[in-house]
Design a protein around this motif. Structure first.
Motif, mmCIF file in Angstrom:
data_model
loop_
_atom_site.group_PDB
_atom_site.id
_atom_site.type_symbol
_atom_site.label_atom_id
_atom_site.label_comp_id
_atom_site.label_asym_id
_atom_site.label_seq_id
_atom_site.Cartn_x
_atom_site.Cartn_y
_atom_site.Cartn_z
ATOM 1 N N THR A 67 -88.914 -18.445 -114.187
ATOM 2 C CA THR A 67 -88.538 -18.501 -115.597
ATOM 3 C C THR A 67 -87.298 -17.664 -115.868
ATOM 4 O O THR A 67 -86.389 -18.064 -116.605
ATOM 5 N N VAL A 68 -87.238 -16.471 -115.260
ATOM 6 C CA VAL A 68 -86.082 -15.588 -115.452
ATOM 7 C C VAL A 68 -84.817 -16.233 -114.904
ATOM 8 O O VAL A 68 -83.745 -16.153 -115.524
ATOM 9 N N GLN A 69 -84.907 -16.889 -113.738
ATOM 10 C CA GLN A 69 -83.715 -17.534 -113.166
ATOM 11 C C GLN A 69 -83.197 -18.638 -114.074
ATOM 12 O O GLN A 69 -81.987 -18.751 -114.310
ATOM 13 N N ALA A 70 -84.106 -19.460 -114.583
ATOM 14 C CA ALA A 70 -83.679 -20.528 -115.490
ATOM 15 C C ALA A 70 -83.066 -19.932 -116.755
ATOM 16 O O ALA A 70 -82.052 -20.416 -117.269
ATOM 17 N N GLY A 71 -83.681 -18.846 -117.254
ATOM 18 C CA GLY A 71 -83.164 -18.212 -118.459
ATOM 19 C C GLY A 71 -81.803 -17.588 -118.246
ATOM 20 O O GLY A 71 -80.942 -17.599 -119.133
#
Length: 936
Positions: free
Chosen positions: A463-467
């Motif tokens: 999720t952090v990478q996509a964000g």
């Protein structure tokens, strides 16, 4: 290659070993004009469907160019090599390896590392700088162009690896009329990464009926009657289909039974047509074809070891008679990529795997290609092959091949025996894919993680990478909701991850300027822990989302955060960004300088608020450095497809150009910025662009236009359109207002801003508000405001703004007949404007100085001001002793372009040698004005 059936224009006679060309006269003429060394167009992308004739056109143009003495470099994309970083670039540059060895050391090392010829062990290797690789290619092409014109031909670019495309796109965009280098790119997809929108495009449409019939007439067994009509109907103007259906009809007597009718796409129809020719081939021929199909394009050296017959062997004859391959000298090639695809995909799966096993055994000394062949030979999960692909990804990532690394990790995840292990590899793939700027791919990988595991740490990492990437796109409203929702869900269980997500949400809030987002961030922040371990992240979120909310407290935290980040360059950059947002610009610049001293920002992704670095340098008067930063952000942002980052850089660059007096270039850059964003989604960039347009108009004395642009930094009722970007324009708005009779409206805006900032205004903003009040006040009431705007010594850290205030105050003093008092601020203002190269303000200050009785010399400063901003940059770097190549590397130009600018600049400066530059510039730094007793 694409479409080697005869398919060019009627005016073109077939050459030895080639087929005639039909129906492409206009396209051929356009290509030949582009290749002409005298052409201003340096890059052209040829776009068209499979088989429409792109390769034939390129081949014809390349032959013509070679006959005229042009040095032609060629490369073809390969579907099987698209996961190998820099493979297309390596193919392109192999013929000029000796010239590569003459590049400057850093550039030579970057290319060697990109091609896998750098340090032998990971411990010796740092991540390659993709921009330095692009500069190396630009330098190499420029050096080749010094001897004769150069033509770069890139065919089947849709299959080129992303790292090669990015590097070539970087170089191609920097070619200009000084470089006799042309780049032709053929692709099926108009949206090629790094090349779409930014270069001219020539689209090949299907042949019209007349040309299609003419092409059929030229075939060895020209069809007639009903067969001809069926071929024309099925081929729909595609030259490859016309030629291949005719060949098939000559064997079968009719076109109707050759390929399935109905909705089947033309590509599939042709592939099945080629596959049908495989039936009845002798077994040795079929086996040789399959092994050839499984090879990469550079595997021909392995052909004998792999058991492939030599080109002259009779085993190839049946395939040649079936129009599947072409033999040329010692090489055997498929007639078209669709033939390779048909041979490969219509073979039994066990035969394909056996072919890949054979090739993998022969590639034991080329680990990356070996890994992919081993992966292709695996019918089931295999931990050893997955590990080999993971090592391949590591090597690709160190060389800057992030797309190749992500592909390898994604395939490794498919082969991982354990679901958790596969999920971990997918997270790593997402982390690498972030640097490609392909948000859809990153989200696809994140979704694959969610489908494979329930592990909270892996899910949040995805999720952090996509964000992280989403925050840099232009879809701010949707992205903010996604990041804030994820932070909300994780606040209780994983507060650190929630803060990471909220940090990205704060960046989106800054870009969008949407006030409702501030309220949501504050509500989420209240749910998260306040202990010292989270101080840096919490301060970032508060500062980025609301810098004027509690400015004194936030500013007091900066020294501690800076000390904690002393050995962490990436954290120093974050501290610098926060300092800039809080109008602690000197501290911001110190942090940036310290960070760059330890670690040049070589990551291929512009981090959130990366434009803050350039803005800080603008405010401190280091305009050349600011433009260098803009060039880097633009190059990286374009390669990654991050329009918002490109727009940010364009707005900063436009502002500097306007200050330097290049109003036309400033408007172009500002309009580029506005074209890339939705002004309601990206209020920060919209305001920056309007400020630049306002400065460009003010530089020309067009104050009506200046006021109109600057007024758009505020809403209809006078509120700031953006909570941070709008306030610095208050004084310039007032300056335009007094020249256009809009005192009342401007006063309302200034006073509303002063009330909103209240006790949270920085010294800089208090000075700008005071300057605005001085300009808008009745003449007898203005002096206290001007003196307040100049009172704090810290304001010297914003030299351009202080010089503007000095000039305004001096003008007021002279109009009040206090001429002697006006001379000191005029002298200081003019000296500052000259040091900065702010030509319009130099002229205004000189005129005012003469009116105040000051004698102003006319020569050296004006000579420098006659140069364009880019020429001034080059002159200043040359004066510091940098060579043309070093200047080119710093400014992302070709050495030839640098040399050309110097050649054109010397006569304007009245010098003949590079050695005179230092003395010349030192002379520009002196005031060159003195008081006289004449004038009033």
């Amino acid at each position: 290659m694409d479409g080697h059936a005869g398919d060019l224009g009627t005016a073109t006679e077939p050459e030895s070993g080639t087929e005639p060309v039909v129906g492409r006269d206009a396209e051929l003429a356009r290509l030949l004009r582009t290749v002409d060394p005298a052409s201003a167009e340096r890059v052209l992308m040829l776009v068209g469907d499979l088989g429409v004739g792109k390769s034939a056109l390129l081949a014809h143009v390349a032959r013509r160019a070679e006959a005229d003495g042009t040095h032609v470099l060629r490369a073809e994309g390969s579907e099987s090599e698209s996961g190998l970083a820099f493979s297309a670039l390596h193919q392109l540059l192999r013929p000029v390896a000796a010239e590569m060895d003459r590049l400057p050391e850093r550039q030579r090392a970057a290319l060697r590392d990109a091609f896998g010829a750098g340090p032998a062990t990971p411990a010796q290797t740092t991540a390659s700088d993709p921009l330095l690789i692009g500069v190396a290619i630009l330098s190499l092409l420029s050096a080749l162009g010094d001897r004769r014109p150069v033509l770069v031909v890139l065919d089947d670019a849709q299959w080129c690896d992303r790292a090669s495309l990015d590097a070539l796109a970087f170089a191609a965009r920097r070619l200009d009329g000084d470089d006799p280098v042309t780049v032709l790119v053929a692709t099926r997809n108009a949206h090629l990464p790094g090349l779409d929108r930014h270069i001219p495009t020539l689209t090949l449409e299907p042949l019209d009926d007349a040309a299609a019939n003419q092409l059929l007439d030229l075939q060895p067994n020209s069809p007639t009657g009903r067969t001809r009509m069926q071929i024309l109907d099925q081929a729909v103007g595609n030259p490859l289909a016309l030629a291949e259906l005719t060949r098939a009809a000559s064997l079968h007597g009719t076109a109707a039974s050759l390929t399935p009718a109905g909705p089947l796409p033309l590509t599939d129809r042709l592939e099945r047509l080629f596959a049908a020719r495989l039936d009845g081939l002798p077994a040795p021929t079929a086996q040789a074809l399959l092994l050839l199909a499984a090879m990469d394009s550079v595997d021909s050296a392995l052909s004998v070891q792999a058991g492939l017959p030599e080109a002259g062997d009779a085993v190839w004859l049946p395939a040649e008679e079936a129009a599947l391959v072409r033999r040329a000298g010692r090489n055997v090639r498929f007639r078209h990529p669709l033939v390779r695809s048909a041979v490969y995909h219509f073979a039994p799966s066990d035969a394909r795997r056996a072919a890949h096993r054979t090739l993998a055994e022969l590639l034991r000394y080329e680990p990356d290609r070996r890994a992919w062949h081993r992966a292709a030979s695996c019918p089931d999960p295999d931990a050893a092959v997955a590990a080999e692909l993971e090592r391949t990804a590591g090597r690709a990532r160190r060389r800057g091949g992030y797309a190749a690394a992500a592909k390898a990790l994604q395939r490794a995840a498919e082969l991982a025996p354990e679901r958790e292990g596969g999920a971990r590899l997918l997270v790593e793939a997402a982390r690498a894919a972030v640097f490609t700027g392909d948000l859809a791919w990153v989200e696809e990988l994140a979704a694959a993680v969610r489908a494979r595991t329930d592990d909270a740490s892996l899910l949040t990492a995805a999720t952090v990478q996509a964000g992280r990437l989403a925050a840099l796109t232009v879809r701010h409203t949707a992205v903010f909701s996604r990041l804030a929702d994820a932070a909300d869900q994780l606040a209780a269980a994983r507060p650190t991850t929630a803060l990471d997500l909220l940090a990205g949400a704060a960046v989106v809030r800054f870009y969008s300027g949407e006030d409702a987002q501030r309220h949501r961030i504050q509500a989420l922040l209240r749910r998260l822990p306040e202990d010292a371990a989270y101080l840096g992240l919490r301060t970032w979120v508060q500062t980025v989302s609301d810098p004027s909310g509690n400015r004194p407290h936030l500013a007091s935290l900066l020294p501690r955060l800076s000390a904690d980040a002393e050995t962490r360059p990436e954290r120093l950059v974050a501290v610098g960004i926060m300092a800039w947002l809080l109008d602690e610009t000197p501290q911001a610049v110190r942090a940036f300088d310290a960070a760059f001293g330890r670690w040049e920002l070589r990551g291929p992704l512009p981090e959130g608020l990366g434009g803050a670095v350039a803005w800080a340098y603008v405010e401190r008067g280091r305009w050349g450095q600011a433009r260098e930063g803009c060039a880097r952000i633009t190059a990286v942002g374009r390669s990654a497809g991050l329009d918002h980052a490109v727009a940010c850089a364009a707005a900063v660059d436009a502002t500097v150009l306007a200050y330097q007096g290049d109003s036309a270039a400033a408007r172009t850059r500002a309009e580029d910025a506005l074209a890339l964003i939705d002004p309601l989604e990206s209020r920060s960039v919209a305001v920056y662009a309007r400020r630049a347009l306002g400065a460009a108009s003010a530089a020309e004395g067009a104050y009506e236009s200046a006021y109109g642009q600057l007024r758009m930094a505020f809403t209809a009722d006078g509120a700031p359109l953006h909570y941070h970007a709008s306030y610095p324009s208050l004084a310039d708005l007032a300056a335009a207002a007094v020249r256009t009779g809009r005192h009342k409206e401007a006063t309302h805006i200034v006073e509303r801003a002063a009330r909103a900032l209240a006790g949270n205004a920085s010294p800089r903003l208090r000075a700008l508000i005071s300057r605005a009040r001085g300009l808008l006040a009745d003449p007898e009431d203005a002096e206290p405001h001007f003196r307040a705007a100049l009172a704090d010594p810290v304001l010297e850290n914003w030299p351009f703004e202080r010089a503007q205030t000095l000039l305004d105050f001096a003008e007021w003093l002279r109009r009040r007949r206090r001429i002697a008092e006006a001379r000191a601020p005029l002298t200081e203002a003019l000296e500052t404007f000259r040091r900065l190269g702010a030509r319009p303000w130099i002229e205004r200050a000189r005129a005012e100085s003469r009116a105040a009785g000051l004698h102003v010399t006319d020569t050296p400063p004006d000579a420098l001001a006659e140069l364009t901003p880019q020429q001034q940059q080059i002159i200043r770097l040359a004066a510091r002793g940098l060579t043309n190549r070093e200047i080119a590397e710093k400014l992302f130009l070709s050495p030839r372009t640098v040399g050309s600018h110097l050649y054109r600049s010397f006569p304007k400066l009245g010098i003949t040698a590079r050695s005179q530059l230092r003395d010349l510039l030192e002379g520009f730094a002196t005031p060159l004005i003195s008081p006289t007793e004449t004038g009033c």
